[in-house]
Motif scaffolding. Structure first.
Motif, PDB file in Angstrom:
ATOM      1  N   ARG A  36      40.493  49.125  44.240  1.00  0.00           N
ATOM      2  CA  ARG A  36      39.976  49.330  45.598  1.00  0.00           C
ATOM      3  C   ARG A  36      38.704  50.165  45.591  1.00  0.00           C
ATOM      4  O   ARG A  36      37.793  49.948  46.389  1.00  0.00           O
ATOM      5  CB  ARG A  36      41.037  50.014  46.467  1.00  0.00           C
ATOM      6  CG  ARG A  36      40.565  50.223  47.918  1.00  0.00           C
ATOM      7  CD  ARG A  36      40.414  48.861  48.594  1.00  0.00           C
ATOM      8  NE  ARG A  36      39.882  48.958  49.935  1.00  0.00           N
ATOM      9  CZ  ARG A  36      38.615  48.774  50.252  1.00  0.00           C
ATOM     10  NH1 ARG A  36      37.730  48.525  49.308  1.00  0.00           N
ATOM     11  NH2 ARG A  36      38.218  48.826  51.501  1.00  0.00           N
ATOM     12  N   TRP A  44      38.022  42.856  47.736  1.00  0.00           N
ATOM     13  CA  TRP A  44      39.323  43.486  47.950  1.00  0.00           C
ATOM     14  C   TRP A  44      40.246  42.588  48.772  1.00  0.00           C
ATOM     15  O   TRP A  44      41.443  42.510  48.510  1.00  0.00           O
ATOM     16  CB  TRP A  44      39.149  44.841  48.643  1.00  0.00           C
ATOM     17  CG  TRP A  44      40.453  45.533  48.922  1.00  0.00           C
ATOM     18  CD1 TRP A  44      41.023  45.774  50.131  1.00  0.00           C
ATOM     19  CD2 TRP A  44      41.361  46.039  47.937  1.00  0.00           C
ATOM     20  NE1 TRP A  44      42.224  46.397  49.986  1.00  0.00           N
ATOM     21  CE2 TRP A  44      42.466  46.586  48.648  1.00  0.00           C
ATOM     22  CE3 TRP A  44      41.352  46.100  46.553  1.00  0.00           C
ATOM     23  CZ2 TRP A  44      43.537  47.166  47.999  1.00  0.00           C
ATOM     24  CZ3 TRP A  44      42.427  46.685  45.905  1.00  0.00           C
ATOM     25  CH2 TRP A  44      43.504  47.218  46.615  1.00  0.00           C
ATOM     26  N   GLU A  45      39.671  41.908  49.763  1.00  0.00           N
ATOM     27  CA  GLU A  45      40.482  40.986  50.561  1.00  0.00           C
ATOM     28  C   GLU A  45      41.047  39.870  49.678  1.00  0.00           C
ATOM     29  O   GLU A  45      42.217  39.501  49.788  1.00  0.00           O
ATOM     30  CB  GLU A  45      39.659  40.376  51.693  1.00  0.00           C
ATOM     31  CG  GLU A  45      40.482  39.433  52.569  1.00  0.00           C
ATOM     32  CD  GLU A  45      39.684  38.793  53.679  1.00  0.00           C
ATOM     33  OE1 GLU A  45      40.292  38.048  54.480  1.00  0.00           O
ATOM     34  OE2 GLU A  45      38.467  39.023  53.750  1.00  0.00           O
ATOM     35  N   GLU A  48      43.861  41.242  47.551  1.00  0.00           N
ATOM     36  CA  GLU A  48      45.094  41.430  48.303  1.00  0.00           C
ATOM     37  C   GLU A  48      45.785  40.094  48.610  1.00  0.00           C
ATOM     38  O   GLU A  48      47.018  40.002  48.597  1.00  0.00           O
ATOM     39  CB  GLU A  48      44.807  42.177  49.612  1.00  0.00           C
ATOM     40  CG  GLU A  48      44.460  43.649  49.412  1.00  0.00           C
ATOM     41  CD  GLU A  48      45.629  44.406  48.776  1.00  0.00           C
ATOM     42  OE1 GLU A  48      46.644  44.623  49.459  1.00  0.00           O
ATOM     43  OE2 GLU A  48      45.517  44.760  47.577  1.00  0.00           O
ATOM     44  N   LYS A  51      47.417  38.923  45.403  1.00  0.00           N
ATOM     45  CA  LYS A  51      48.614  39.744  45.184  1.00  0.00           C
ATOM     46  C   LYS A  51      49.746  39.306  46.114  1.00  0.00           C
ATOM     47  O   LYS A  51      50.912  39.192  45.694  1.00  0.00           O
ATOM     48  CB  LYS A  51      48.281  41.227  45.413  1.00  0.00           C
ATOM     49  CG  LYS A  51      49.388  42.180  44.992  1.00  0.00           C
ATOM     50  CD  LYS A  51      48.907  43.627  45.028  1.00  0.00           C
ATOM     51  CE  LYS A  51      48.723  44.127  46.434  1.00  0.00           C
ATOM     52  NZ  LYS A  51      48.400  45.563  46.499  1.00  0.00           N
ATOM     53  N   SER A  52      49.408  39.013  47.374  1.00  0.00           N
ATOM     54  CA  SER A  52      50.413  38.547  48.328  1.00  0.00           C
ATOM     55  C   SER A  52      51.007  37.216  47.886  1.00  0.00           C
ATOM     56  O   SER A  52      52.224  37.011  47.974  1.00  0.00           O
ATOM     57  CB  SER A  52      49.774  38.403  49.712  1.00  0.00           C
ATOM     58  OG  SER A  52      50.666  37.815  50.635  1.00  0.00           O
TER      59      SER A  52
END
Length: 558
Positions: A36, A44-45, A48, A51-52
């Motif tokens: 981050r 970063w979006e 994420e 990762k989701s």
């Protein structure tokens, strides 16, 4: 992160964090603690979302082990574009030592996206390979044997008992559909790949991502009318002919044929407009259907499957055993992981609709169990499509069923000779028709008292039909005779007398109110069919006596 995770990854070069999945036992997702601080808001979006998706991946409890990791594009100070897993999310199913070692090794390597020459100064930069190919071509890459790749990383994966992998390019539609990187799914068992693909596709969608470029909305005049017609037609085709799967792909005409073997097809995609499938108890066919249900877009490729071949020539193509179709490592390679038990045939035909003119080319694909007779089924299927697709014609402009249909049989073709079989005009069998050089139907159809009347249909058409197999088959096989003309068609078990008369009136070009029907039994006795009850009795007797087909007599109404 649990104690096992802390112990296993204590030696990692960058600090990582992790958490067990709530959906799958023995699966953990890991990511960099410091990503981050160094990433832009956009990066970063993406981080994420990846990762989701990894958290939402809910595949089988793979006891043999599975690794999922993300290869992200990174630009060097001199503008070189590389793909790297360093500091990117990854997930492991079972924290076994060998798969952990493969993850550590992967972080040390990078793939050069554009270069074709090995950099002798930096042996950790790899040239080519499935990761770079998937990123460049915007198309999944499948390896069923990682040891066959001449790559140090793939060789190390093989040493770690990883045998197979799929590389999925990842796309996000905001602000425009661009390739964000590549998700690698590597496993120890190739048969697990198709389930991994199906579940990873759902996981990416749950995070707002996809493995194919998101198509910009196009306004094509008449397209909605054409697809509505298609939706109704393939539903009726599946239900009336007990097909495993029917689906339709479309492609703008300017992106289509002719294509030479060396034509660059990068970023040309087939888009699915409609699909319909029936319920099957065969687990291999179920996986096959789910695979296609997850494929909304396919890269155009004349080397794989039947769709590309059909668009290349505009000729119908058929393959009795789709496991024998050539696969060159793309998405269709997934089917190779299950095709030893996948006994399925496919027919593909290319059509155009008057609603969209020559703007759009459509390819209809129909799949059915391999043990069914392609000659009978192709003919009756064309007849059904003609009734249900009034706006569609072949590319030549000829109507469906108006002429004899020549189908390219890819399984019986060579480099110099194209194997074909012919579907007769209107699916009629007459004294002039000699399919496969076997006996004519008219040779015995008029012999009421001879036992040859009820010889199996294998004497009419081919050496072996699906009627000979001990399988559950609900199709009604009906042979109808009107004067000197004979037609053969299939109907689902629960068909009504009106539906039978509709087929007969179409094949013989009769008004449905201008004739009556009689059910002719083995002993020559005829029973008039006046309503659905008498028709159901006819079907019951047919099944009870185990004869090959229902024989109907057509008489002009006096």
């Amino acid at each position: 992160m649990g104690d096992d995770g802390e112990r296993v990854f204590a030696s990692y070069p960058t600090k990582i964090d992790g958490s067990p999945s709530k959906l799958l036992v023995d699966k953990q997702v890991f990511w960099s603690k410091h990503q981050r601080n160094s990433a832009s808001d956009d990066d970063w979006e993406i981080h994420e979302r990846i990762k989701s998706a990894f958290f939402n991946f809910n595949s089988f409890n793979n006891e043999k082990g599975l690794i999922i990791q993300f290869w992200a594009p990174v630009k060097t100070t001199i503008g070189r574009l590389l793909l790297s897993t360093s500091n990117q999310p990854f997930s492991l199913v079972h924290l076994n030592t060998r798969i952990r070692k493969y993850r550590l090794c992967s972080q040390k390597y990078q793939y050069d996206v554009h270069s074709k020459q090995v950099d002798e100064k930096d042996p950790m930069i790899l040239i080519g390979g499935p990761v770079a190919t998937a990123f460049l071509n915007h198309s999944p890459e499948v390896l069923l044997d990682m040891s066959a790749q001449h790559s140090p990383l793939m060789g190390f994966a093989s040493e770690c008992d990883l045998t197979s992998c799929i590389m999925l390019p990842v796309f996000y539609s905001h602000p425009k559909s661009t390739c964000l990187g590549v998700v690698e799914c590597s496993t120890r068992l190739s048969k697990d790949l198709i389930a991994t693909f199906n579940d990873m596709n759902h996981a990416l969608e749950s995070a707002g991502l996809s493995f194919y470029p998101v198509q910009e909305s196009q306004t094509i005049e008449g397209f909605k009318l054409a697809t509505d017609e298609i939706e109704n037609a393939i539903r009726i085709a599946c239900l009336s002919h007990d097909l495993t799967l029917a689906q339709v792909w479309w492609i703008p005409n300017e992106s289509s044929v002719p294509f030479s073997s060396d034509t660059q097809t990068k970023e040309i995609f087939l888009i699915k407009s409609n699909s319909y499938h029936t319920v099957t108890k065969d687990p291999h066919l179920s996986s096959f259907v789910e695979f296609y249900n997850n494929c909304h877009v396919l890269p155009f490729n004349t080397e794989e499957g039947l769709v590309g071949k059909t668009l290349q020539t505009y000729q119908p193509h058929f393959c009795k055993n789709i496991s024998k179709l050539k696969r060159v490592g793309g998405l269709f390679g997934l089917l190779s992981a299950i095709d030893t038990n996948l006994k399925c045939s496919c027919l593909a035909i290319s059509l155009r609709s008057t609603h969209t003119g020559d703007t759009v080319n459509y390819v209809f694909e129909f799949f059915w169990p391999q043990n069914r007779d392609c000659f009978i089924l192709s003919g009756t299927l064309i007849s059904t499509l003609k009734r249900c697709l009034p706006s569609f014609t072949f590319h030549s402009g000829s109507q469906l069923g108006a002429d004899e249909l020549c189908v390219n049989d890819v399984e019986n073709s060579t480099a110099s000779n194209v194997g074909v079989f012919r579907v007769p005009k209107g699916n009629r069998l007459s004294q002039t028709l000699r399919p496969c050089d076997k006996r004519k139907f008219s040779d015995f159809s008029s012999q009421k008292d001879s036992t040859s009347v009820q010889k199996p249909l294998t004497n009419i058409i081919t050496k072996k039909t699906y009627l000979d197999d001990d399988v559950d088959n609900d199709d009604l096989v009906i042979v109808a005779r009107y004067a000197e003309n004979v037609t053969l068609f299939l109907l689902p078990t629960l068909s009504t007398l009106e539906e039978a008369k509709e087929n007969i009136s179409y094949d013989f070009d009769l008004d449905p109110h201008s004739f009556t029907l009689e059910d002719e039994r083995d002993d020559g006795t005829c029973y008039r069919l006046d309503d659905d009850e008498s028709f159901m009795t006819c079907i019951y007797v047919w099944r009870l006596t185990h004869t090959s087909y229902i024989k109907l007599r057509v008489h002009p109404r006096g």
